[in-house]
Write a protein that holds these residues in place. Structure first.
Motif, short mmCIF file in Angstrom:
data_model
loop_
_atom_site.label_atom_id
_atom_site.label_comp_id
_atom_site.label_asym_id
_atom_site.label_seq_id
_atom_site.Cartn_x
_atom_site.Cartn_y
_atom_site.Cartn_z
N ARG A 260 -0.01 -8.40 13.63
CA ARG A 260 -0.56 -7.45 12.65
C ARG A 260 -1.40 -8.18 11.61
O ARG A 260 -2.46 -7.70 11.20
CB ARG A 260 0.58 -6.68 11.97
CG ARG A 260 1.20 -5.64 12.90
CD ARG A 260 2.57 -5.23 12.44
NE ARG A 260 2.60 -4.63 11.12
CZ ARG A 260 3.66 -4.63 10.32
NH1 ARG A 260 4.79 -5.21 10.71
NH2 ARG A 260 3.60 -4.07 9.15
N GLY B 91 -3.79 2.64 4.49
CA GLY B 91 -3.89 2.06 5.84
C GLY B 91 -5.11 2.54 6.61
O GLY B 91 -5.21 2.33 7.82
N GLN C 102 -14.25 2.87 11.36
CA GLN C 102 -13.48 3.83 10.57
C GLN C 102 -14.10 3.99 9.18
O GLN C 102 -14.20 5.10 8.66
CB GLN C 102 -12.02 3.37 10.44
CG GLN C 102 -11.26 3.39 11.75
CD GLN C 102 -9.81 2.91 11.61
OE1 GLN C 102 -9.28 2.81 10.51
NE2 GLN C 102 -9.19 2.61 12.73
N ARG D 208 -9.50 0.79 8.58
CA ARG D 208 -9.09 -0.56 8.96
C ARG D 208 -10.13 -1.27 9.79
O ARG D 208 -9.93 -2.44 10.14
CB ARG D 208 -7.81 -0.48 9.80
CG ARG D 208 -6.52 -0.72 9.04
CD ARG D 208 -5.40 -0.32 9.96
NE ARG D 208 -4.25 -1.16 9.81
CZ ARG D 208 -3.13 -0.78 9.18
NH1 ARG D 208 -3.05 0.39 8.60
NH2 ARG D 208 -2.10 -1.59 9.13
N THR E 5 -2.00 6.57 7.75
CA THR E 5 -2.25 6.65 9.21
C THR E 5 -1.07 6.06 9.98
O THR E 5 -0.73 6.57 11.05
CB THR E 5 -3.56 5.93 9.58
OG1 THR E 5 -3.66 4.70 8.86
CG2 THR E 5 -4.76 6.80 9.29
N LYS F 41 0.84 -1.21 0.00
CA LYS F 41 0.00 0.00 0.00
C LYS F 41 0.88 1.27 0.00
O LYS F 41 0.63 2.19 -0.76
CB LYS F 41 -0.91 0.04 1.24
CG LYS F 41 -1.87 -1.13 1.38
CD LYS F 41 -2.80 -0.94 2.57
CE LYS F 41 -2.08 -0.92 3.92
NZ LYS F 41 -1.49 -2.22 4.32
N ARG G 117 3.18 7.08 13.78
CA ARG G 117 4.60 6.97 14.14
C ARG G 117 5.21 8.35 14.41
O ARG G 117 6.06 8.51 15.29
CB ARG G 117 5.39 6.24 13.03
CG ARG G 117 5.27 4.72 13.12
CD ARG G 117 6.16 4.01 12.11
NE ARG G 117 5.69 4.18 10.75
CZ ARG G 117 4.76 3.43 10.17
NH1 ARG G 117 4.23 2.42 10.84
NH2 ARG G 117 4.38 3.65 8.95
N GLY H 103 -1.16 -4.17 17.48
CA GLY H 103 -2.62 -4.01 17.56
C GLY H 103 -3.08 -2.75 16.84
O GLY H 103 -2.25 -1.99 16.33
#
Ligand code: ADP
Length: 233
Positions: free
Chosen positions: A184, A99, A106, A102, A45, A27, A50, A71
């Motif tokens: 993940r 991203g 959302q 998810r 996202t 992605k 991060r 998570g």
């Protein structure tokens, strides 16, 4: 295929591109290539979250444990970040979501936001087999200085573990360790993959592409072609 392949009118109609797929499906790589050819921003996202962790602010401190464990960050936090980001002027001609969404919550929040602004949504589902995902994720390395991504199996640096561009020692993303990769992928199977059925039920525009063994530039061409065909209709 480049943006020149898309007429101005069609480009205008492309508003919200959602790059959808499991961790390691490419992605981020495709989003960056699409930014170059469509001239609209990438909203990742993962990168945004991060950045908060790196900044060491309150949100960063709250979410770092969740992300280290593989998570998903709570919906209300991610939704708020995305909505704030999408309001910025550079998103006015469209944007590429990488991203996000998810989870069902959302996806609903995004859809409400887009509906209010009469913005079209197109989901591009990148399909990659499990073994390729594991190879890609375990081989991934990044330059901490310039951000260039490498893969020991498919795009190795010329010199072992060293960035070709600036000679910096490459790093492994903290959540690319074997146990966290498993978490993940589990989170994807449980919370994200079911969105495909939801998108179908809701009649969203959804394009599925085999992204397993296709080099990035070739996949980009397939995506641009699929967008062209979709927007023609
Ligand atoms: P990948 O797709 O390879 O997992 P990302 O950079 O998109 O990489 O995401 C890294 C991590 O950031 C996720 O494991 C999760 O903890 C967090 N994250 C990213 N996007 C979301 C989101 N939309 N909702 C919740 N958590 C997210």
């Amino acid at each position: 295929m480049s943006a020149q392949g898309l007429s101005a009118e069609r480009r205008e109609r492309i508003q919200a591109l959602v790059l959808f797929g499991p961790p390691g499906s490419g992605k981020g790589t495709q989003a960056k290539l699409l930014v170059q050819c469509l001239g609209i921003p990438q909203i990742s996202t993962g990168d945004m979250l991060r950045e908060h962790i790196q900044a060491g602010n309150a949100l960063g401190r709250e979410i770092s444990g969740i992300m280290r464990a593989g998570g998903l960050v709570p919906d209300e936090k991610v939704n708020a970040l995305v909505e704030e980001r999408l309001e910025r002027p550079d998103c006015a001609r469209g944007f590429i979501l990488d991203g996000y969404p998810r989870t069902r919550q959302q996806a609903e929040a995004l859809h409400r936001w887009l509906l209010r602004r009469n913005i079209d949504e197109l989901v591009i589902h990148l399909i990659v087999d499990y073994n390729s995902l594991i190879t890609r994720l375990t081989g991934r390395r990044q330059c901490p200085l310039c951000g260039t991504l490498y893969n020991l199996f498919s795009k190795a640096p010329k010199q072992d573990e060293i960035c070709d561009l600036d000679g910096t020692k490459l790093v492994i993303r903290e959540d690319d360790s074997a146990s966290v990769i498993k978490e993940r992928l589990d989170a994807y199977d449980r919370q994200t993959q079911p969105l495909i059925a939801y998108f179908r039920e809701e009649g969203r525009r959804l394009l599925a592409l085999d992204a397993s063994s296709v080099p990035p530039q070739e996949l980009l061409q397939k995506i641009c072609q699929a967008i062209r065909e979709d927007t023609r209709g």
